[in-house]
Scaffold this active site. Structure first.
Site, PDB file in Angstrom:
ATOM      1  N   ARG A 229      41.072  57.726   6.064  1.00  8.01           N
ATOM      2  CA  ARG A 229      42.464  57.330   6.331  1.00  8.01           C
ATOM      3  C   ARG A 229      42.734  56.933   7.768  1.00  8.01           C
ATOM      4  O   ARG A 229      43.353  55.912   8.039  1.00  8.01           O
ATOM      5  CB  ARG A 229      43.420  58.504   6.064  1.00  8.01           C
ATOM      6  N   THR A 230      42.310  57.794   8.676  1.00  7.76           N
ATOM      7  CA  THR A 230      42.709  57.570  10.065  1.00  7.76           C
ATOM      8  C   THR A 230      42.108  56.267  10.583  1.00  7.76           C
ATOM      9  O   THR A 230      42.807  55.414  11.131  1.00  7.76           O
ATOM     10  CB  THR A 230      42.297  58.769  10.944  1.00  7.76           C
TER      11      THR A 230
ATOM     12  N   LYS B 258      21.472  58.741  21.592  1.00  9.00           N
ATOM     13  CA  LYS B 258      20.451  58.689  22.647  1.00  9.00           C
ATOM     14  C   LYS B 258      20.819  59.619  23.796  1.00  9.00           C
ATOM     15  O   LYS B 258      20.137  59.671  24.806  1.00  9.00           O
ATOM     16  CB  LYS B 258      20.348  57.264  23.205  1.00  9.00           C
TER      17      LYS B 258
ATOM     18  N   ARG C 297      37.588  59.395  17.875  1.00  7.85           N
ATOM     19  CA  ARG C 297      37.492  60.689  17.169  1.00  7.85           C
ATOM     20  C   ARG C 297      36.132  61.275  17.501  1.00  7.85           C
ATOM     21  O   ARG C 297      35.108  60.597  17.353  1.00  7.85           O
ATOM     22  CB  ARG C 297      37.640  60.506  15.661  1.00  7.85           C
TER      23      ARG C 297
ATOM     24  N   HIS D 273      45.454  66.167  16.913  1.00  6.52           N
ATOM     25  CA  HIS D 273      45.438  64.925  16.143  1.00  6.52           C
ATOM     26  C   HIS D 273      46.875  64.372  16.215  1.00  6.52           C
ATOM     27  O   HIS D 273      47.611  64.390  15.225  1.00  6.52           O
ATOM     28  CB  HIS D 273      45.025  65.244  14.706  1.00  6.52           C
TER      29      HIS D 273
END
Ligand code: NCD
Length: 304
Positions: free
Chosen positions: A53-54, A82, A103, A131
């Site tokens: 969704r986000t 890495k 995120r 959030h």
């Protein structure tokens, strides 16, 4: 507004402005009107944790406003594997694009990212921290479902410890005259720092483990998933994973117009039989992510 890192950063005026712009975006978000507002603007969605969704709602918000998107959707293909730092990744990507949504599993990662570039950075979830854009769409949903926020009794249910959407939403609710009921097992209680913040802001709140105790008096039940991925010990998760179940019978114990919300994804905490009830607001809620994120992109890019 330069970045969106924590829901604590917003003043009441900011919230009203965001909701006003988001309301104007609704026809565009539904595809009923076309827009080129963000033409020639590029968004990078740097997602180092799972999302549907986000990320999609950020991307479709940008695309429907005539902007462009580049993304990292699989950490395995990113230089983070890495050993590159969030700081360096964002510094480089910030030179390529106009705005970044990030995120990442580490609390505080969005703040680090915002310091690495002068382009706007949006926190799309930093571990079990915050959030804030979800909280904005949650509040927008409450406004739509209830025609106002003042005077409401709101229960925040489930994983209040690791649930970042809860942290950000409770902080936004301090701008309104509401009563909050925190409902969770003992080991998943809301963090002390959050409770201290609410106290400082004069918000009235209660804590309980028993949903039945509060179900009859609340206007909104905001349920959350137990955040399995954040438990150090899987046995602890097993103990609490199905601690509350919202089924039709439980909804029936609430007020007739109780709104059931959830940031999604849901597991077994809300039974599918609830979906057909008019009280089930969670799919409407997830859609509001689009106009809200359109508003945020437009504001941060100086186009609203
Ligand atoms: C939430 C999240 O990622 O914090 N999902 C979302 O963004 N809608 C909730 C969750 O994962 O349980």
């Amino acid at each position: 507004m330069n970045d969106i890192i924590s829901s604590r950063q917003f003043a009441r005026d900011d919230l009203e402005r965001i909701f006003e712009v988001a309301t104007g975006m609704e026809p565009i978000s539904r595809g009923e009107e076309e827009s080129q507002l963000l033409r020639n603007k590029y968004l990078a969605t740097l997602f180092f944790e799972a999302s549907t969704r986000t990320r999609f709602s950020f991307e479709i918000a940008m695309l429907r406003l005539g902007g462009q998107v580049i993304n990292t959707t699989n950490v395995a293909f990113s230089s983070i594997t890495k050993g590159e730092s969030v700081h360096d990744t964002v510094k480089v990507v910030g030179n390529f694009v106009d705005i970044i949504a990030i995120r990442h599993p580490q609390v505080g990662s969005a703040l680090i990212a915002s310091k690495a570039t002068n382009k706007p950075v949006i926190n799309a979830g930093d571990g079990h921290g915050e959030h804030p854009t979800q909280a904005l769409l949650d509040l927008f949903t409450i406004l739509k479902e209830k025609n106002g926020i003042n005077g409401l009794k709101i229960a925040l249910v489930g994983d209040l410890r690791f649930g970042r959407t809860i942290h950000s939403l409770a902080q936004l609710l301090t701008h309104y005259d509401v009563e909050i009921f925190f409902v969770s097992p003992e080991i998943l209680r809301a963090p002390e720092s959050l409770l201290a913040y609410l106290k400082e802001k004069g918000v009235s709140y209660h804590e309980t483990e028993d949903l039945e105790e509060v179900i009859g008096q609340i206007d909104v039940l905001y349920d959350t998933r137990i955040q399995e991925e954040r438990f150090a010990d899987p046995k602890e998760y097993e103990k609490v994973k199905n601690c509350y179940t919202i089924d039709k019978e439980m909804v029936g114990k609430g007020k007739e117009d109780i709104s059931i919300m959830h940031p999604l994804p849901r597991l077994e905490e809300i039974c599918e039989e609830v979906d057909e009830l008019p009280n089930a607001a969670y799919f409407r809620q997830s859609f509001y992510g689009v106009p809200i994120r359109m508003a945020l992109l437009a504001i941060l890019l100086g186009k609203a």
